[in-house]
Design a protein around this motif. Structure first.
Motif, mmCIF file in Angstrom:
data_model
loop_
_atom_site.group_PDB
_atom_site.id
_atom_site.type_symbol
_atom_site.label_atom_id
_atom_site.label_comp_id
_atom_site.label_asym_id
_atom_site.label_seq_id
_atom_site.Cartn_x
_atom_site.Cartn_y
_atom_site.Cartn_z
ATOM 1 N N ALA A 6 0.893 -1.466 0.006
ATOM 2 C CA ALA A 6 -0.025 -0.114 -0.058
ATOM 3 C C ALA A 6 0.841 1.309 0.026
ATOM 4 N N ARG A 7 2.194 1.160 0.311
ATOM 5 C CA ARG A 7 2.916 2.421 0.482
ATOM 6 C C ARG A 7 3.611 2.720 -1.000
ATOM 7 N N VAL A 8 3.506 1.634 -1.948
ATOM 8 C CA VAL A 8 4.171 1.917 -3.252
ATOM 9 C C VAL A 8 3.865 3.303 -3.813
ATOM 10 N N PRO A 9 2.326 3.589 -4.042
ATOM 11 C CA PRO A 9 2.275 5.131 -4.431
ATOM 12 C C PRO A 9 2.685 5.933 -3.840
ATOM 13 N N ALA A 10 3.078 5.984 -2.474
ATOM 14 C CA ALA A 10 3.526 7.390 -1.871
ATOM 15 C C ALA A 10 4.995 7.409 -1.892
ATOM 16 N N LEU A 11 5.505 6.084 -1.924
ATOM 17 C CA LEU A 11 7.117 5.959 -2.123
ATOM 18 C C LEU A 11 7.338 6.566 -3.425
ATOM 19 N N GLN A 166 15.623 9.283 3.453
ATOM 20 C CA GLN A 166 14.843 9.933 2.699
ATOM 21 C C GLN A 166 13.996 8.640 1.946
ATOM 22 N N PRO A 167 12.598 8.838 2.349
ATOM 23 C CA PRO A 167 11.714 7.804 1.785
ATOM 24 C C PRO A 167 11.888 7.602 0.235
ATOM 25 N N SER A 168 12.017 6.349 -0.258
ATOM 26 C CA SER A 168 12.028 6.395 -1.589
ATOM 27 C C SER A 168 11.601 4.926 -1.899
ATOM 28 N N LEU A 169 11.481 4.403 -3.073
ATOM 29 C CA LEU A 169 11.171 2.968 -3.454
ATOM 30 C C LEU A 169 12.033 1.984 -2.859
ATOM 31 N N GLY A 170 13.231 2.564 -2.724
ATOM 32 C CA GLY A 170 14.383 1.911 -1.924
ATOM 33 C C GLY A 170 14.040 1.324 -0.412
ATOM 34 N N ASP A 171 12.961 2.153 0.178
ATOM 35 C CA ASP A 171 12.476 1.640 1.245
ATOM 36 C C ASP A 171 12.133 -0.013 1.244
ATOM 37 N N LEU A 172 11.165 -0.231 0.152
ATOM 38 C CA LEU A 172 10.793 -1.601 -0.155
ATOM 39 C C LEU A 172 12.049 -2.553 -0.453
ATOM 40 N N ILE A 173 12.703 -2.137 -1.231
ATOM 41 C CA ILE A 173 14.016 -2.884 -1.582
ATOM 42 C C ILE A 173 14.851 -3.192 -0.208
ATOM 43 N N PHE A 174 15.152 -2.431 0.548
ATOM 44 C CA PHE A 174 15.915 -2.421 1.868
ATOM 45 C C PHE A 174 14.925 -3.456 2.736
ATOM 46 N N ALA A 175 13.902 -3.098 3.045
ATOM 47 C CA ALA A 175 13.075 -3.915 3.829
ATOM 48 C C ALA A 175 12.894 -5.295 3.298
ATOM 49 N N GLY A 176 12.636 -5.281 2.075
ATOM 50 C CA GLY A 176 12.547 -6.576 1.593
ATOM 51 C C GLY A 176 13.610 -7.597 1.453
ATOM 52 N N LEU A 177 14.832 -6.779 1.204
ATOM 53 C CA LEU A 177 16.130 -7.463 1.409
ATOM 54 C C LEU A 177 16.299 -7.864 2.735
ATOM 55 N N SER A 191 8.946 -0.720 -9.636
ATOM 56 C CA SER A 191 8.407 0.650 -9.621
ATOM 57 C C SER A 191 9.335 1.629 -10.098
ATOM 58 N N ALA A 192 10.656 1.331 -9.604
ATOM 59 C CA ALA A 192 11.638 2.515 -9.694
ATOM 60 C C ALA A 192 12.034 2.249 -11.350
#
Lengths: 509, 258
Positions: A6-11, A166-177, A191-192
């Protein structure tokens, strides 16, 4: 997992805003510099040399370097310069984008046939007419290729801005990793990539319009880019929540994600709008809370003790926590709400059967056998003060010492690529993987009580403190381990949000 | 035909010295009559191109001055001066992103004029078919390109034409035909033409007055007839010797065949 998606659009919006801002700033710098460089070889040597040098710095390191640089600058100008978040990310990405733009512009401008320029002078063009009628049209295709390269690089590298808060789509990548949630990693990457390709396509459209003299295409593409950027920045204006919006920080491992959600949930229930800054570098986090970029996060006593206070003595745990509270308040104005009740210490760990076979039970045993052992460490351990202190207490020389991200560190131990790892005592994988932790007879490793730190401004926010104070002394290490393991295990994984809710119930909140 | 008889040019002790001390043009003083065709001849490095470019300020003299109709060219903006002077040079310098018609019309466009009929007339003047108007320079032959270059130089109907080795890169047939076209234009419009060339034969056949340059100085200033008659000094005669010998050998061949 759906919480995260759900955070994808905001990120994506923040990602786009950052990338476009960096690109625009880079253009503002690179176009005049490139134009000047094409005329003055000496300027070209300096600017291209500098831009190439920047390019050789890994982008992750470049981002990280802006943190101390801005802290220093803030000190010089008497505060007020944010060292975390948008500014350092913007500056690093801007520098990164300079080279392709300048280089292509110089190549394009110096590549123009001198006869064409002589003819332009010969027919009586003014400098401005020569630029507009001759140089710009001729240089456009080459320059545009550079700008498009810069756009794709910038949007790609913007994923790394997560590490400076700085929030970015990297949040998903780092959290996922970190939590091995591969769908999150893929969502972040895709998305990136989509953003990068979309911006590239719009720039390509503008270029096509310029070449074929279709002004509406140029303006259409630019307007679309502008509209997308504006739309992306809309949440920033809407924010305006001021004191009611809080930012919870988390370093880059599962326990931190879980605790951030645990804190965030309580604040949300107290009526705050909660945002998260995940994946902060360990040293960046304390600076972030001191500067107010982050309102609250959990750190560990030993980390502050060794890393920030540069102490290497090992006092009793309670005494250490008190000393840190006093130091944090006095030097940086940071408030310590208290210790959460568990410790997440560096604990050297080995496979149980291997330790028994080698007859190793303590760090002293490891030191004796270290030439036959391979060490696996987390990414920062080998550079930390604690590691130096430990080596003074237990002289060791390992056959090899390799840093891994925490998840892969456990994998390395399991697969035999490492024999000893710098594990974490609250990690659920210690029990689950049948590891043994080694004792520290010389007491070289300080205490690592989890402590809740808040920004200077929040030390006077009674409602804020009331919301999070119930967490103090409430979390036993067994509960934390179990919650961590829910996220870290390979099957039936829980999200940090779910683990935080489970933990809240478990400790009766 | 236009009633102009071209402007007069006066060089007054014009010297061009470069930063490294090289003297390209050494205190040259001379006057060019209105409506005359003057050739500047010399070996490469003799300073003839540099002297030519002081007229439209592509080169600024270190000392001395250049006057056009009594007015110092250094007065006012360079671009204003250059719009009154046609300039044709060996490398042509057509604008590669513009069509032939757009190239020719560019000087008009700078003056804020959009005159399609004028472009057609200029194409006629340089004997190019209208069908080339929408081509790009890359699609033309070398000769066609230089014809476009000449048309562009004539677009604003200047009274003065500067030509720097204009036909140097062209094949002999094109060279001859374009050279004759320029001579015709010069006579019809009474243009003042200053043409730099290293080819003495071209100078002798096209110009009414030939200036021979050597090491930055004008060492001979005379007519083609006088040069053929052996006047003008050693440097000039050394340059005349080659076309003379060629002409005699061709004449001998012609006699042998008849």
């Amino acid at each position: 997992m759906s919480d995260a998606f759900a955070r994808v659009p905001a990120l994506a919006a923040q990602h786009l805003l950052l990338g476009i801002s960096a690109l625009v700033l880079a253009l503002a710098l690179a176009l005049p510099l490139g134009w000047l460089s094409a005329r003055r070889p000496r300027v070209a040597r300096v600017t291209l040399g500098f831009a190439s040098l920047v390019q050789t710095i890994p982008s992750l390191a470049l981002l990280a370097l802006f943190y101390p640089a801005l802290l220093w600058l803030s000190g010089v100008v008497g505060g007020g310069v944010p060292a975390l978040g948008f500014l350092p990310a913007l500056l690093a990405l801007t520098l990164y984008a300079l080279l392709p733009i300048i280089r292509n512009l110089v190549t394009g401008l110096t590549g123009i046939d001198p006869a064409v320029l002589e003819a332009a002078d010969g027919v009586g063009m003014t400098a401005a007419q020569k630029l507009r009628l001759i140089e710009l049209p001729l240089v456009l295709p080459v320059a545009m290729a550079g700008i498009r390269t810069a756009a794709v690089w910038t949007i790609g590298a913007a994923t790394l801005s997560t590490t400076v808060g700085q929030p970015s789509l990297g949040d998903l990548i780092f959290a996922g990793l970190q939590t091995q949630a591969w769908p999150l990693v893929i969502a972040g990457c895709v998305s990136a990539a989509a953003l990068a390709l979309g911006v590239d396509a719009l720039l390509g459209l503008a270029e096509y319009g310029a070449r074929n003299r279709r002004a509406w295409l140029i303006w259409g593409a630019v307007a679309l880019l502008g509209a997308a950027t504006l739309a992306a920045s809309a949440p920033l204006w809407a924010r305006g929540g001021g004191d009611r919006t809080v930012v919870i920080g988390a370093k880059n491992f599962s326990e931190q994600y879980i605790l951030a959600r645990l804190i965030g949930d309580r604040l949300a229930r107290a009526g705050y709008t909660v945002q998260y800054r995940d994946g902060l570098g360990s040293t960046v986090a304390f600076g972030a809370v001191a500067s107010g970029d982050v309102d609250a996060y959990v750190d560990y006593a030993g980390t502050i003790w060794a890393g920030e206070m540069k102490r290497n003595d090992v006092p009793p745990r309670a005494e250490q926590v008190r000393a840190i509270a006093e130091w944090a308040r006095a030097t940086r104005g940071v408030g310590m709400v208290g210790a959460l009740g568990f410790e997440n210490a560096y604990a050297f760990a080995m496979r149980g059967d291997d330790a028994r076979a080698r007859g190793i039970a303590s760090l002293a045993d490891v030191a004796r056998q270290s030439p036959q052992l391979k060490l696996g460490a987390d990414l920062e351990f080998l550079d930390r003060t604690e590691w130096a202190t430990i080596r003074r207490a237990y002289p060791m020389r390992f056959a090899s010492a390799t840093p891994y991200s925490p998840t892969f560190m456990y994998r390395a131990l399991e697969s035999g690529r490492a024999d000893v790892i710098s594990a974490f005592s609250s990690d659920g994988r210690i029990a689950a993987d049948r590891l043994v932790t080694l004792s520290d007879p010389e007491r070289a490793i300080p205490g690592y009580d989890a402590i809740l730190l808040v920004a200077p401004a929040r030390t006077k926010d009674a409602r804020f403190l009331t919301a999070i104070r119930p967490l103090i002394g409430r979390i036993p290490v067994s509960a934390m381990r179990e919650a961590n393991y829910m996220v870290d295990r390979d099957t039936n994984k829980a999200t940090p949000e779910a683990a935080a809710r489970w933990l809240a119930t478990k400790i009766g909140l | 035909m236009p009633d102009n008889s071209g402007p007069a040019i006066a060089f007054e002790r014009v010297t061009k010295r470069y930063a490294d001390g090289t003297i390209a043009v050494d205190a040259v003083s001379l006057a060019v009559e209105p409506g005359s065709f003057v050739a500047l001849v010399g070996a490469s490095g003799s300073g003839k191109s540099t002297l030519l470019k002081t007229v439209n300020r592509l080169v600024v003299p270190s000392e001395g001055r250049v006057l056009i109709d009594g007015v110092d060219v250094s007065e006012g903006a360079a671009w204003q001066l250059r719009r009154r002077i046609g300039y044709v040079f060996q490398n042509i310098g057509l604008f590669p992103h513009l069509t032939v018609a757009q190239n020719i019309a560019l000087p008009l466009r700078l003056d804020g004029r959009n005159d399609r009929a004028r472009v057609d007339a200029l194409l006629d003047t340089v004997e190019l078919p209208d069908s080339l108007a929408s081509r790009t320079p890359a699609e033309l032959s070398g000769g066609q390109r230089q014809r476009v270059g000449v048309a562009r130089a004539l677009a604003t109907d200047p009274g003065l034409l500067l030509m720097d080795e204009p036909f140097g890169a062209l094949d002999p047939v094109t060279r001859e035909s374009l050279g004759q076209a320029i001579v015709r234009l010069q006579r019809e419009r009474r243009l003042t033409v200053l043409m730099v060339t290293h080819d003495m034969a071209e100078a002798l056949l096209d110009a009414a007055r030939v200036l021979v340059m050597e090491r930055g100085r004008v060492v001979a200033d005379t007519t083609p007839a006088a040069l053929i008659a052996g006047e003008g000094g050693d440097t000039a005669q050394a340059l005349v010797a080659v076309p003379r010998a060629q002409a005699e050998r061709i004449a001998a061949l012609a006699r042998g065949q008849t």
